[in-house]
Structure formats: structure tokens, C-alpha cells
Design a protein around this motif. Structure first.
Motif, PDB file in Angstrom:
ATOM      1  N   PRO A  38       9.929  53.230  50.038  1.00  0.00           N
ATOM      2  CA  PRO A  38       9.556  51.822  49.836  1.00  0.00           C
ATOM      3  C   PRO A  38      10.666  51.027  49.156  1.00  0.00           C
ATOM      4  O   PRO A  38      11.303  51.501  48.223  1.00  0.00           O
ATOM      5  N   LEU A  43       9.114  44.528  48.151  1.00  0.00           N
ATOM      6  CA  LEU A  43       7.663  44.542  47.958  1.00  0.00           C
ATOM      7  C   LEU A  43       7.245  43.563  46.871  1.00  0.00           C
ATOM      8  O   LEU A  43       6.275  42.828  47.016  1.00  0.00           O
ATOM      9  N   ASP A 123      -8.866  46.567  45.693  1.00  0.00           N
ATOM     10  CA  ASP A 123      -8.596  47.678  46.605  1.00  0.00           C
ATOM     11  C   ASP A 123      -8.208  47.221  48.008  1.00  0.00           C
ATOM     12  O   ASP A 123      -7.258  47.773  48.585  1.00  0.00           O
ATOM     13  N   VAL A 126      -4.632  46.123  47.724  1.00  0.00           N
ATOM     14  CA  VAL A 126      -3.739  47.281  47.557  1.00  0.00           C
ATOM     15  C   VAL A 126      -3.484  47.926  48.913  1.00  0.00           C
ATOM     16  O   VAL A 126      -2.344  48.295  49.230  1.00  0.00           O
ATOM     17  N   ASP A 127      -4.524  48.043  49.728  1.00  0.00           N
ATOM     18  CA  ASP A 127      -4.337  48.603  51.072  1.00  0.00           C
ATOM     19  C   ASP A 127      -3.380  47.746  51.902  1.00  0.00           C
ATOM     20  O   ASP A 127      -2.560  48.268  52.646  1.00  0.00           O
ATOM     21  N   THR A 128      -3.474  46.435  51.747  1.00  0.00           N
ATOM     22  CA  THR A 128      -2.576  45.530  52.465  1.00  0.00           C
ATOM     23  C   THR A 128      -1.132  45.737  52.019  1.00  0.00           C
ATOM     24  O   THR A 128      -0.216  45.812  52.846  1.00  0.00           O
ATOM     25  N   VAL A 129      -0.912  45.860  50.713  1.00  0.00           N
ATOM     26  CA  VAL A 129       0.450  46.076  50.198  1.00  0.00           C
ATOM     27  C   VAL A 129       0.970  47.436  50.646  1.00  0.00           C
ATOM     28  O   VAL A 129       2.126  47.565  51.034  1.00  0.00           O
ATOM     29  N   ARG A 130       0.120  48.447  50.623  1.00  0.00           N
ATOM     30  CA  ARG A 130       0.555  49.777  51.067  1.00  0.00           C
ATOM     31  C   ARG A 130       0.909  49.779  52.542  1.00  0.00           C
ATOM     32  O   ARG A 130       1.799  50.521  52.972  1.00  0.00           O
ATOM     33  N   SER A 131       0.226  48.959  53.329  1.00  0.00           N
ATOM     34  CA  SER A 131       0.526  48.934  54.763  1.00  0.00           C
ATOM     35  C   SER A 131       1.925  48.362  55.029  1.00  0.00           C
ATOM     36  O   SER A 131       2.485  48.603  56.096  1.00  0.00           O
ATOM     37  N   THR A 133       4.549  49.342  53.666  1.00  0.00           N
ATOM     38  CA  THR A 133       5.499  50.456  53.608  1.00  0.00           C
ATOM     39  C   THR A 133       5.053  51.638  54.458  1.00  0.00           C
ATOM     40  O   THR A 133       5.752  52.643  54.504  1.00  0.00           O
ATOM     41  N   GLU A 135       2.908  53.644  53.733  1.00  0.00           N
ATOM     42  CA  GLU A 135       2.738  54.744  52.803  1.00  0.00           C
ATOM     43  C   GLU A 135       1.470  55.542  53.113  1.00  0.00           C
ATOM     44  O   GLU A 135       1.448  56.754  52.989  1.00  0.00           O
ATOM     45  N   ASP A 136       0.418  54.868  53.519  1.00  0.00           N
ATOM     46  CA  ASP A 136      -0.841  55.553  53.777  1.00  0.00           C
ATOM     47  C   ASP A 136      -0.850  56.262  55.118  1.00  0.00           C
ATOM     48  O   ASP A 136      -1.737  57.053  55.398  1.00  0.00           O
TER      49      ASP A 136
END
Length: 138
Positions: A38, A43, A123, A126-131, A133, A135-136
Motif C-alpha cells: 500500500p 492513501l 466499517d 474502512v472496506d472502501t479504503v481497503r479496496s 489497495t 488488501e482484502d
């Protein structure tokens, strides 16, 4: 093959200085560096991350200020108004004891309130930010 042409109002060169138009494949929209890790600077500058910080502050700042005022008020009343805090309410139970027990109740209520707020508002962000990268997906 894609074609990227700047709008007529924007005369700046495309990102990376490739010129007015390009037929290269577009780069990844993921915010990762060359190693696939990342890119934390990118970010932090993203609108999704700013929204996450805003949503966090909307709950945390007022809740922290309110709880600190409530706690410091309890301490101040205990120190400077012992007669008021010693006022009997029922048998040997006085106002000071009730306020002390309400500290525990307010702590539990604040914790449950934050857990609900985080589940509903934080939450998904957070899923939007993780998407950004992927990462999930790894």
C-alpha cells in the motif's frame, strides 16, 4: 487499447508527462507502490480516507469531550462539594455513590454506542479504503 485525451479546457500534460494523448494501457487505480505494498501517502491523500477520518472524528471528539466533562465534574464535585455529594438518597446510598456508579454506566453506554456507530458508519468506509489497495483480496 485505450485513448486518453485531455478536455479542451485542460492544457496540462497527462500524469507522468506523456503528452496530450496516449494509447498506453491505463495504470492501475489501486494505491500501491511498485512492490505491491500500500502507498500510505497516496492513501492518506485520498478522499475516501479523509471521509473515514471525518466520520471517526464526528463520534470521537464529542464523546471524548462529553465524557471528560462528566468525569472531571464528578471529581470536582467530590473535592469541592462534599456536603452535596454526601447528601443521602436512600439509606446509606448518597449522591456521590450514585454518581460514581453512573461513571461505570456511562462508560458501558459509550462503548456500546461506539461499537454500533463503528459497525454502521466506519466499517463500510474502512472496506472502501481497503479496496483502494486490494488488501482484502490477498
Amino acid at each position: 487499447m485505450t485513448k486518453a485525451i485531455l478536455p479542451p479546457t485542460d492544457s496540462r500534460p497527462a500524469r507522468g508527462g506523456r503528452g496530450f494523448a496516449t494509447f498506453d494501457d491505463p495504470g492501475s487505480s489501486l494505491l500501491v507502490d511498485e512492490a505491491g505494498d500500500p502507498d500510505f501517502v497516496a492513501l492518506q491523500a485520498s478522499a475516501d480516507f479523509r471521509e473515514l477520518r471525518r466520520r471517526t472524528a464526528i463520534f470521537v471528539v464529542p464523546a471524548t469531550c462529553g465524557f471528560l466533562l462528566w468525569y472531571l465534574g464528578y471529581v470536582a464535585l467530590s473535592a469541592y462539594a462534599p456536603d452535596f455529594m454526601g447528601t443521602p438518597v436512600w439509606g446509606v446510598i448518597n449522591i456521590g455513590l450514585l454518581f460514581g456508579l453512573l461513571q461505570f454506566v456511562s462508560t458501558i453506554a459509550l462503548t456500546l454506542g461506539y461499537a454500533r456507530y463503528a459497525r454502521r458508519k466506519l466499517d463500510p468506509q474502512v472496506d472502501t479504503v481497503r479496496s483502494l489497495t486490494a488488501e482484502d483480496q490477498a
